[in-house]
Structure formats: structure tokens, C-alpha cells
Design a protein around this motif. Structure first.
Motif, mmCIF file in Angstrom:
data_model
loop_
_atom_site.group_PDB
_atom_site.id
_atom_site.type_symbol
_atom_site.label_atom_id
_atom_site.label_comp_id
_atom_site.label_asym_id
_atom_site.label_seq_id
_atom_site.Cartn_x
_atom_site.Cartn_y
_atom_site.Cartn_z
ATOM 1 N N ASP A 183 0.832 -1.204 0.000
ATOM 2 C CA ASP A 183 0.000 0.000 0.000
ATOM 3 C C ASP A 183 0.865 1.251 0.000
ATOM 4 O O ASP A 183 1.680 1.452 0.912
ATOM 5 C CB ASP A 183 -0.922 0.009 1.216
ATOM 6 C CG ASP A 183 -2.040 -1.023 1.108
ATOM 7 O OD1 ASP A 183 -3.059 -0.709 0.464
ATOM 8 O OD2 ASP A 183 -1.867 -2.133 1.650
ATOM 9 N N TRP A 203 0.690 5.578 -0.801
ATOM 10 C CA TRP A 203 -0.155 6.756 -0.952
ATOM 11 C C TRP A 203 0.693 7.924 -1.451
ATOM 12 O O TRP A 203 1.866 8.055 -1.100
ATOM 13 C CB TRP A 203 -0.778 7.141 0.391
ATOM 14 C CG TRP A 203 -1.744 6.147 0.955
ATOM 15 C CD1 TRP A 203 -1.442 4.941 1.529
ATOM 16 C CD2 TRP A 203 -3.169 6.264 1.021
ATOM 17 N NE1 TRP A 203 -2.582 4.305 1.951
ATOM 18 C CE2 TRP A 203 -3.665 5.102 1.658
ATOM 19 C CE3 TRP A 203 -4.068 7.257 0.632
ATOM 20 C CZ2 TRP A 203 -5.012 4.894 1.902
ATOM 21 C CZ3 TRP A 203 -5.420 7.066 0.867
ATOM 22 C CH2 TRP A 203 -5.884 5.891 1.493
ATOM 23 N N HIS A 257 -4.446 6.356 -3.552
ATOM 24 C CA HIS A 257 -4.079 5.131 -2.855
ATOM 25 C C HIS A 257 -3.756 4.063 -3.898
ATOM 26 O O HIS A 257 -4.593 3.737 -4.752
ATOM 27 C CB HIS A 257 -5.247 4.679 -1.965
ATOM 28 C CG HIS A 257 -4.992 3.415 -1.210
ATOM 29 N ND1 HIS A 257 -6.017 2.676 -0.636
ATOM 30 C CD2 HIS A 257 -3.849 2.739 -0.907
ATOM 31 C CE1 HIS A 257 -5.509 1.621 -0.028
ATOM 32 N NE2 HIS A 257 -4.197 1.641 -0.185
ATOM 33 N N ARG A 284 -2.570 0.069 -4.425
ATOM 34 C CA ARG A 284 -2.429 -1.247 -3.806
ATOM 35 C C ARG A 284 -1.887 -2.193 -4.870
ATOM 36 O O ARG A 284 -2.408 -2.235 -5.978
ATOM 37 C CB ARG A 284 -3.762 -1.742 -3.247
ATOM 38 C CG ARG A 284 -3.699 -3.148 -2.648
ATOM 39 C CD ARG A 284 -4.893 -3.416 -1.753
ATOM 40 N NE ARG A 284 -4.813 -2.648 -0.497
ATOM 41 C CZ ARG A 284 -5.830 -2.502 0.334
ATOM 42 N NH1 ARG A 284 -7.011 -3.022 0.032
ATOM 43 N NH2 ARG A 284 -5.668 -1.822 1.452
#
Length: 329
Positions: A208, A210, A221, A223
Motif C-alpha cells: 500500500d 499513498w 491510494h 495497492r
């Protein structure tokens, strides 16, 4: 949100003021191991060049430098070593596995086989063990626990300077292996434009990541390197942020943004809805022990924690879980 920021009492996590007597702080970051990593230049700096009233970082000083690299966690010193004869100016530091990565934010291109390898790898005894290209115009660097290196770029790294006609940071955000292999270049999610300048980066975990970038003022975001959510943020000009899941809203998040245009010291808590909506909840100003204002010299976000080097020489850690538990979100 009220017009007047709320007082946020903070207590020092550590003090680096005494270390400044031996050298100038040139790098401050947090590793995937939650330890603080710092680099101090042990000689006078000549790491800026000036043109038309602007100041720019350079790659190589007039002579090789000595740096003191220190890491600590929970009051325990994990690392304290001196690196000698480093030919580059150092602006970032991160652990990569058992080794250390120090980075110069600038890299000059002189030809297809002639450019600055500005990622410098050291063993923890101070022995250099590698050098890789990370590109020019680096804004920040954070490394995952698995050793994936994420670099964000400011405008010169995106659009090109110092000989780079095709800059490696053109996407604004790149993931690398520790051998310098490009693993991923950012592509904006649908509805958002590209990165002109990546203002802030937060590598939350191994999968993850950001980022907050100009000129969209968007918080995105990723992933597994792919965008999964994005929000246009009403806070303009933040230079660091922390983020965590919103316990009051399944699938949502809350973020604490540090700084804004014209006010480097303000903190703003925002709620990120599952529908893409953003609500500014509350603004804060840090006070040391309920009294003295804390100015922000440096700040970095890692997961749900925001780490601040205050202008008073202290390091502060603000855990978003505490803010949210107090009912402000």
C-alpha cells in the motif's frame, strides 16, 4: 471546520538538537521498521547553487564528504556510523534489508553511458556495497519491508533538467528493485491528470502506497502498484501526511495533512469517503507541553503516524489513532 486551529499538545519523541553541534541535519526519514533514520553532514555544506534568485541542490560537492548516519527506535540507538569519502551530497536515507540507502536528489545526464548513480548503498559497517540510478529531481524516498524502493519527483525530475531529455522520473513516482531495476511507473487513475510535482509520499506497507500531488491536489491510494481510490483534496500545498482506515466508516480513510500554502505549520485532519467525497474535520497547531508553538522544519508520514522535526530541534510523533480516539474525526 472552525477558522481557528485547535491546540494539539505534543511531547518530544527525541531530541536531535545536541547532534547539530557535530553536523548539519541533511536527511530525516522513517523506515519500514518504524525506526527514525537521520544523516548529518560533518563538514560545512556547499550543496546549493543559485541562479536568478532561486536556489538549487547540486549533486557533487567540491570535495568528498563525511556523514554521520544515526537510527533509533523507542529510545534505543540502532545505528551510529560515519561514512567517509562519499562523493555525492546526501538528501535522503532509508534501510533496504540489512543495508542502508542514501540518496542524492539530483543526477546529471551526460550521455547514454555517463550519468550520476545517485542511489548509494552501504553496509551497516560503513562499507559501500552498490550504486544505482534513481533519477534527477527526487522529492522523497521510502522503502518497503521487502526492499522495494519508491521515489517521488518534483517538477524538474518530471519534466527534465541537468541533461535529462527523457527523465526517468517523468511519471512522478517510480518503484525500483535494490539493483536499480525499474519495477513500476505511476499512471494516474481515470479522471485525474498526471503528476507535475509529487508533494508527499507515504509508503504504508509492502503493498500500500499513498501519494499527494500537484497540480491535481489529489490523494491517491495504490495497492499492488495500481490505483484503487483517489480524492481531490481541498487542502492545497501539503508537504507530508499520515493516513489510516476510518473506524467510523467501513472502506473509508482519514488523513492528517501537514502544511498548506502560506502556512507550513498547520495540521488538517480530513475524512476520505468511499464515494470520493472529502470533509475537512479539524485544523491543529502543535504546542510543546501545552505552551510553546512547534514550528515544522521537516515532516514525513509513514502509515498512520506523522513525524515532525520541530524548529526547536525536537522530533515529534503524532499517531492518528490517538486523534481519532479522542473523537475529533
Amino acid at each position: 471546520m472552525s477558522r481557528q486551529p485547535h491546540a494539539l499538545p505534543v511531547l518530544p519523541l527525541a531530541s536531535i538538537g545536541s547532534l547539530s553541534a557535530t553536523g548539519e541535519l541533511v536527511a530525516f526519514n522513517v523506515g519500514a521498521d518504524d525506526a527514525l533514520y537521520t544523516a548529518f553532514a560533518l563538514e560545512s555544506l556547499d550543496d546549493r547553487t543559485r541562479s536568478d534568485g532561486a536556489s538549487f541542490a547540486i549533486t557533487t560537492p567540491s570535495a568528498a564528504r563525511r556523514y554521520r548516519l544515526i537510527a533509533w527506535r523507542d529510545g534505543e540507538t540502532l545505528l551510529d556510523l560515519v561514512v567517509d569519502n562519499e562523493p555525492f551530497d546526501i538528501h535522503e536515507i532509508q534501510p533496504v534489508g540489512d543495508d542502508l540507502l542514501v540518496v542524492c536528489c539530483r543526477s546529471s545526464y551526460r550521455g547514454p553511458d555517463d550519468f550520476d548513480l545517485n542511489g548509494r548503498l552501504y553496509r551497516r559497517d560503513g562499507t559501500r556495497c552498490g550504486e544505482i540510478l534513481l533519477g534527477d529531481g527526487i522529492r522523497s524516498v521510502q522503502v518497503t519491508g521487502t526492499g522495494e524502493i519508491w521515489t517521488s519527483y518534483f517538477d524538474e525530475g518530471v519534466f527534465g533538467n541537468l541533461g535529462w531529455g527523457a527523465p526517468v522520473g517523468a511519471s512522478g513516482l517510480v518503484a525500483w528493485s535494490r539493483r536499480g531495476e525499474l519495477l513500476h511507473a505511476f499512471s494516474p487513475p481515470e479522471g485525474l491528470g498526471p503528476i507535475d510535482d509529487c508533494y508527499a509520499l507515504n509508503v504504508q506497507g509492502d503493498h500500500d502506497v499513498w501519494l499527494y500531488y500537484y497540480s491535481e491536489f489529489a490523494l491517491v491510494h495504490l495497492r499492488y502498484r495500481q490505483p484503487v481510490a483517489s480524492w481531490r483534496i481541498p487542502v492545497k500545498g501539503s508537504h507530508a501526511f499520515a493516513v489510516m482506515e476510518d473506524q467510523a466508516q467501513h472502506g473509508g480513510f482519514v488523513a492528517l495533512l501537514c502544511g498548506a500554502y502560506g502556512d507550513r505549520d498547520v495540521l488538517q485532519l480530513v475524512r476520505l469517503g468511499t464515494d470520493g467525497q472529502v470533509r475537512v474535520v479539524r485544523a491543529y497547531r502543535m504546542l510543546n507541553g501545552d505552551s510553546a508553538p512547534v514550528g515544522v522544519a521537516r515532516a514525513v508520514g509513514r502509515g498512520r503516524a506523522l513525524y515532525v522535526v520541530g524548529t526547536d530541534g525536537n522530533v515529534y510523533r503524532i499517531d492518528m489513532a490517538g486523534l481519532c480516539a479522542a473523537g475529533t474525526a
